[in-house]
Design an enzyme around this catalytic site. Structure first.
Site, short mmCIF file in Angstrom:
data_model
loop_
_atom_site.label_atom_id
_atom_site.label_comp_id
_atom_site.label_asym_id
_atom_site.label_seq_id
_atom_site.Cartn_x
_atom_site.Cartn_y
_atom_site.Cartn_z
N ASN A 56 -74.52 -14.61 -54.99
CA ASN A 56 -73.95 -13.31 -55.38
C ASN A 56 -73.82 -12.51 -54.09
O ASN A 56 -74.81 -11.99 -53.57
CB ASN A 56 -74.86 -12.61 -56.40
CG ASN A 56 -74.24 -11.37 -56.99
OD1 ASN A 56 -73.27 -10.84 -56.48
ND2 ASN A 56 -74.81 -10.90 -58.09
N GLU A 78 -77.94 -12.43 -64.51
CA GLU A 78 -76.59 -12.93 -64.28
C GLU A 78 -76.61 -14.27 -63.55
O GLU A 78 -75.77 -15.14 -63.81
CB GLU A 78 -75.78 -11.89 -63.48
CG GLU A 78 -75.54 -10.60 -64.23
CD GLU A 78 -75.18 -9.45 -63.32
OE1 GLU A 78 -74.17 -8.79 -63.58
OE2 GLU A 78 -75.93 -9.21 -62.35
N ARG A 127 -68.82 5.71 -58.00
CA ARG A 127 -67.52 5.66 -58.67
C ARG A 127 -67.47 6.67 -59.81
O ARG A 127 -68.47 6.91 -60.47
CB ARG A 127 -67.27 4.25 -59.21
CG ARG A 127 -66.97 3.23 -58.13
CD ARG A 127 -67.00 1.80 -58.69
NE ARG A 127 -68.30 1.19 -58.56
CZ ARG A 127 -68.64 0.03 -59.12
NH1 ARG A 127 -67.77 -0.62 -59.86
NH2 ARG A 127 -69.85 -0.47 -58.95
N HIS A 174 -69.02 -6.75 -65.89
CA HIS A 174 -70.44 -7.06 -66.18
C HIS A 174 -70.57 -8.09 -67.30
O HIS A 174 -71.59 -8.15 -68.00
CB HIS A 174 -71.21 -5.78 -66.56
CG HIS A 174 -71.31 -4.79 -65.45
ND1 HIS A 174 -71.06 -3.44 -65.63
CD2 HIS A 174 -71.64 -4.94 -64.15
CE1 HIS A 174 -71.22 -2.80 -64.49
NE2 HIS A 174 -71.57 -3.69 -63.57
#
Length: 403
Positions: free
Chosen positions: A14, A385, A248, A188
């Site tokens: 990742n 993940e 963001r 996600h």
């Protein structure tokens, strides 16, 4: 041979802009246990490898400073990691490498083995995820040069959401733009897929029902999951949409972008603003880290957190409406798993839906954080993940061997 040998491993990567997180899984064991995990940080400046071995109860090795010749960005760091792994594994190398890739665009609704054509297609999606996509692709390219015969698999954050109804994914724009790929994707997805897979074991009472999952971290979103499938998500065409995040803005009137253009800002300047200078950082003027904001007495910090909680509570109502009701609320990711104050504030705003918070359980980060009589059950479930990437990578590896 279709089965994994006892020494085979799967590496999951990742990658970020200045760091690479990785985990090494034992591919032979059906449960995919983690052999080791770690990261290379300081890429481009003073790269350093930090490793945590399986069974060390969270303790880390002291770290290894990479030699000077490894300072050539991601390729140099990965070359060092490959040599280090080969030494640790007695000369063997992983049989496959799985990567998190944020945007699969319109071309990919499932995870895929990587070849040059796939890389070329994913490159065209860089403008849709400029913070993530270039960093996701860099290690794929580097490993293709270093180990051209090793299977690499791209696992997409968008894939879990690619079976929404058309009204959920359509923007009210001309059809030609939709056919070009301007649509709501959602992100996600690897996290949401993991949570959906854990519900039957951890929360069987809501696993087949209507669940809102809140993935709250530096990047934040929420997802409506019904009977284990994504129904809708707060994120859309890019990872800018939905909830306010660390840097963001979340949901934003497109007229704001037109206003900024009229003020003389070009596309790149607007991109920098929206990806790096908005969200909690922009609202507070202090930090993009919720821990800093919770510790601050500055009223701007409170405002930033109040905005975050308010927008999250609105999203719960909207996602519940998408499913025609709600049976469970799950918190996950960094803030969701470790910020009881934020969970409490969101849950209190969701009381009208039937969420009755158990304050002691919430403060203790318990698995279930609602009272026994709560109509809507609340849970805190850590996400993983990397494990989802390892599972998908192993499945594709087995298909390749069978073929």
């Amino acid at each position: 041979m279709t089965e994994m040998s006892m020494t085979e491993t799967i590496l999951v990567i990742n990658a970020g802009s200045s760091s690479i997180k990785f985990q090494l899984f034992d591919a032979a064991d059906g449960t995919l246990p983690v052999r080791l995990r770690g990261r290379i940080e300081g890429i481009g400046t003073a790269p350093r490898l930090i490793v945590q071995e399986s069974g060390q109860d969270g303790s880390r090795d002291g770290g290894v400073t990479l030699p000077a010749e490894s300072g050539d960005g991601v390729p140099g760091a990965l070359a060092f990691l490959g040599a280090w792994l080969r030494g640790r594994l007695g000369g063997a190398m992983p049989v496959a490498v799985g990567h998190r890739v944020v945007h699969g665009g319109p071309a990919y609704d499932s995870h895929v083995a990587v070849d040059d054509a796939v890389i070329g297609t994913l490159e065209t999606y860089v403008p849709l995820a400029p913070l993530h996509q270039p960093n996701n692709l860099a290690p794929i390219r580097a490993i293709r040069k270093l180990l051209p015969d090793v299977l690499q698999v791209a696992c997409f954050d968008t894939a879990f959401h690619r079976h929404h109804s058309e009204p959920a994914d359509r923007y009210a724009i001309p059809d030609a733009l939709h056919r070009e790929g301007v649509r709501r994707y959602g992100f996600h997805g690897l996290s949401y897929e993991y949570i959906a897979g854990r519900l039957p074991d951890l929360a069987p009472g809501i696993a087949g029902g209507r669940v809102v999952v809140a993935h709250l971290g530096s990047g934040a979103s929420m997802c409506a999951i019904q009977d284990g499938r994504s129904v809708d998500s707060t994120m859309g065409f890019t990872a800018l949409d939905g909830l306010p995040m660390g840097t963001r803005p979340g949901q934003l009137d497109p007229g704001v972008v037109l206003y900024l253009m009229d003020k003389g800002m070009d596309a790149r300047a607007i991109e920098r603003l929206l990806y790096h200078d908005c969200g909690l950082k922009g609202l507070s003027g202090i930090s993009n880290d919720v821990r800093d904001l919770l510790a601050s007495t500055d009223p701007r910090a409170k405002l930033a957190l109040d905005c975050f909680v308010y927008r999250a509570s609105l999203a719960i109502g909207a996602l519940a409406a998408a499913m025609g009701g709600i049976d469970g609320l799950v918190f996950t990711a960094g803030i969701g798993e470790r910020a009881p104050a934020i969970r409490k504030a969101i849950a209190e705003r969701a009381r009208w839906l039937g969420v009755d918070l158990d304050e002691a359980g919430n403060a203790a980060n318990a698995l279930c954080i609602t009272t026994p009589d709560s109509r809507v059950k609340g849970w805190v479930i850590p996400t993983d993940e990397e494990r989802m990437i390892a599972l998908h990578t192993r499945a594709i590896l087995r298909r390749h061997r069978s073929a």
